[in-house]
Design a protein around this motif. Structure first.
Motif, short mmCIF file in Angstrom:
data_model
loop_
_atom_site.label_atom_id
_atom_site.label_comp_id
_atom_site.label_asym_id
_atom_site.label_seq_id
_atom_site.Cartn_x
_atom_site.Cartn_y
_atom_site.Cartn_z
N LYS A 102 -5.66 10.67 9.57
CA LYS A 102 -5.46 11.39 8.31
C LYS A 102 -6.26 12.68 8.27
O LYS A 102 -5.79 13.71 7.77
CB LYS A 102 -5.86 10.47 7.15
N VAL A 152 5.44 12.97 0.99
CA VAL A 152 4.81 11.75 1.48
C VAL A 152 4.56 11.89 2.98
O VAL A 152 5.41 12.38 3.72
CB VAL A 152 5.72 10.53 1.22
N HIS A 157 0.82 -1.21 0.00
CA HIS A 157 0.00 0.00 0.00
C HIS A 157 0.86 1.26 0.00
O HIS A 157 0.47 2.27 -0.59
CB HIS A 157 -0.98 0.01 1.17
N PHE A 158 2.04 1.20 0.64
CA PHE A 158 2.93 2.36 0.57
C PHE A 158 3.52 2.49 -0.83
O PHE A 158 3.71 3.60 -1.34
CB PHE A 158 4.06 2.26 1.59
N TYR A 168 4.31 9.96 6.19
CA TYR A 168 4.64 8.65 6.74
C TYR A 168 3.87 8.32 8.01
O TYR A 168 3.72 7.15 8.36
CB TYR A 168 6.14 8.57 7.03
N GLU A 196 2.13 1.70 -3.65
CA GLU A 196 1.12 2.30 -4.52
C GLU A 196 0.95 3.79 -4.22
O GLU A 196 0.84 4.62 -5.13
CB GLU A 196 -0.21 1.55 -4.34
N TYR A 197 0.91 4.12 -2.94
CA TYR A 197 0.76 5.52 -2.53
C TYR A 197 1.94 6.36 -3.00
O TYR A 197 1.78 7.47 -3.53
CB TYR A 197 0.63 5.56 -1.00
N SER A 198 3.16 5.84 -2.83
CA SER A 198 4.35 6.60 -3.23
C SER A 198 4.40 6.78 -4.74
O SER A 198 4.80 7.84 -5.24
CB SER A 198 5.62 5.91 -2.73
N ALA A 208 1.80 6.92 -6.84
CA ALA A 208 0.80 7.93 -7.21
C ALA A 208 1.29 9.33 -6.88
O ALA A 208 1.10 10.28 -7.65
CB ALA A 208 -0.52 7.64 -6.48
N THR A 209 1.96 9.46 -5.73
CA THR A 209 2.50 10.76 -5.32
C THR A 209 3.60 11.21 -6.27
O THR A 209 3.67 12.38 -6.67
CB THR A 209 3.05 10.69 -3.89
N ILE A 211 0.75 5.82 7.68
CA ILE A 211 0.90 4.58 6.92
C ILE A 211 0.74 3.39 7.87
O ILE A 211 1.59 3.15 8.72
CB ILE A 211 2.28 4.51 6.24
#
Length: 460
Positions: free
Chosen positions: A410, A325, A304-305, A327, A307-309, A311-312, A330
């Motif tokens: 978040k 990012v 999941h990180f 952190y 994918e997130y990284s 996209a970022t 996460i």
């Protein structure tokens, strides 16, 4: 570069934004998660958990089932599931999105050009480095002289060994220890540190160790392995304390490290520090045309990180005012039974910042009791004002229970706000609600609570 979760999300995202991305993968699409990580391990864990529950059906008022299992059947099921999920990453499906996939080893030729064996060169203004990670192998005498398992080849086994020694008690080592044990192997775990799952909350680590030992897993802490040898397919581990242990197989689970060897990063002016690509919080490297994402970035090693990284990084490569990012929000989950989940600070880390922690045991939750899953707890650490600093969970559905906490952190939701939210009964989610109510109760013990009690007394 790289066709794992980060590379796939990066190329798909770029395609959706109107770019013409090229995906370069050395072996097969899907990365560690699909082939040697999340998917196969969780499939085998699911089989082992069900087998374990069958043995203990008597606890639920049912007839217990014979405990013997053929691990080859669980392995066969795992491979069918893996092949099914692999269809999601089919190159033909990507081509329909406008993504060209190229298979071959790649390296930098210059700061903006990649050279791919058997294909040619690619030049781009934007390059995502998503080459993943590889097993981190410790320097143990004799290890290089024997055949041993890592997460890369353990799922190639056709049948689980009668006995196995596991070096390392991190998430991979602990998950596989429980899997092997529940599918019939005699398991011994060696950990050089003073507790298993050393990165987790101390109480979580201790509770999980007790659970594994009750299941028959032998655990040796602060155990430094001096030598490994083999004789007639039997592998012997000699510890620094001169203890001998003999196994059919040895699994090395001492962590992972970025897979960046052979990329010729020097040609791209990409700086590497201690085996990790140096990058900013926006994921851009010392080469302003290259972003390091996923495991190659050296950050949290979770799908999941990744994918997130990715996209970022795609967003930052296209738009002004790059985004950093985050952190602190996460989460991660260890899929043992019971599950372990965590986000943010541990209790000790929160205490060092003046935070306070509220713990609710699962044995206090009606849903946990009726499910026969009362082993575990949830603990939430907060500031004096109720802002959530972190959460640790060990227990039934811990991976699902952590999600609302992540959402709250978040978006700045506090424990007082959670306390005034109605949770369905009976659910495991009440554990979070009770943590919030415990915080509210603690406020009544302070000046505000004293004032409120005086007001109520006056009204009476």
């Amino acid at each position: 570069m790289g066709g794992g979760p980060a590379g796939l999300i990066g190329t798909v995202g770029a395609s959706h934004l109107g770019l013409k991305p090229a995906l370069i993968e050395q072996q097969r699409l899907g990365g560690d998660c699909l082939w040697t990580g999340c998917v196969p391990s969780k499939s085998l864990l699911a089989s082992s958990h069900l087998g374990h529950a069958m043995k203990r059906a008597g606890n639920m008022g049912l007839q217990e089932v014979d405990a013997s299992h053929d691990s080859s059947l669980a392995i066969e099921r795992m491979r069918k599931i893996r092949s099914k999920i692999a269809l999601h990453d089919d190159p033909g499906r990507l081509l329909q999105m406008g993504i060209d996939t190229h298979f071959g080893s790649a390296r930098f030729k210059n700061p903006t050009t990649l050279e791919v064996d058997g294909i040619g060169t690619f030049t781009s203004k934007r390059i995502l480095l998503a080459t993943g990670a590889k097993p981190k192998i410790p320097d143990i005498k004799g290890l290089d002289q024997i055949e041993y398992l890592t997460y890369e080849n353990v799922f190639d086994l056709e049948l689980y060994p009668e006995s196995i020694g596991i070096i390392g008690a991190g998430p991979v080592g602990v998950e596989l220890a429980q899997t092997f044990n529940r599918l019939g192997s005699k398991v011994t775990v060696f950990e050089v540190k003073d507790r298993i799952l050393n990165q987790e909350d101390t109480d979580v680590s201790v509770r999980m160790k007790n659970i594994l030992q009750k299941e028959g897993i032998e655990i040796h802490l602060e155990s430094d392995i001096h030598d490994i040898s083999v004789d007639k397919n039997q592998r012997t581990i000699l510890t620094s304390g001169q203890e001998h242990f003999i196994f059919d197989s040895i699994l090395v689970a001492t962590g992972r490290e970025p897979a960046i060897n052979g990329l010729n990063l020097e040609a791209a002016n990409i700086e590497v520090v201690n085996g990790t690509i140096k990058s900013k919080s926006t994921l851009v490297t010392s080469n302003r045309r290259v972003w390091a994402v996923g495991d190659a970035n050296g950050g949290p090693q979770f799908t999941h990180f990744a994918e997130y990284s990715a996209a970022t990084a795609v967003r930052n490569s296209l738009l002004p005012f790059p985004k950093s990012v985050e952190y602190n929000c996460i989460p991660h989950v260890i899929f043992t039974d019971p599950e372990i989940a965590h986000v943010g600070l541990t209790e000790l880390e929160a205490a060092s910042k003046g935070g306070k922690t509220f713990l609710v045991e699962f044995k206090e939750l009606d849903r946990a009791i009726v499910e026969g899953k009362s082993e575990g707890f949830i603990k939430v650490s907060v500031t004096r004002g109720g802002n959530i600093l972190g959460c640790s969970i060990i227990g039934y559905r811990g991976g699902e229970l952590i999600q609302p906490v992540v959402l709250a952190m978040k978006h700045g939701l506090t424990l007082p706000q959670i306390a005034t939210t109605t949770f369905a009964y009976p659910t495991m989610g009440e554990g979070l609600k009770r943590s919030a109510m415990a915080y509210q109760k603690s406020r009544l013990e302070g000046p505000l609570g004293l004032m409120l009690k005086k007001c109520i007394a006056w009204i009476k």
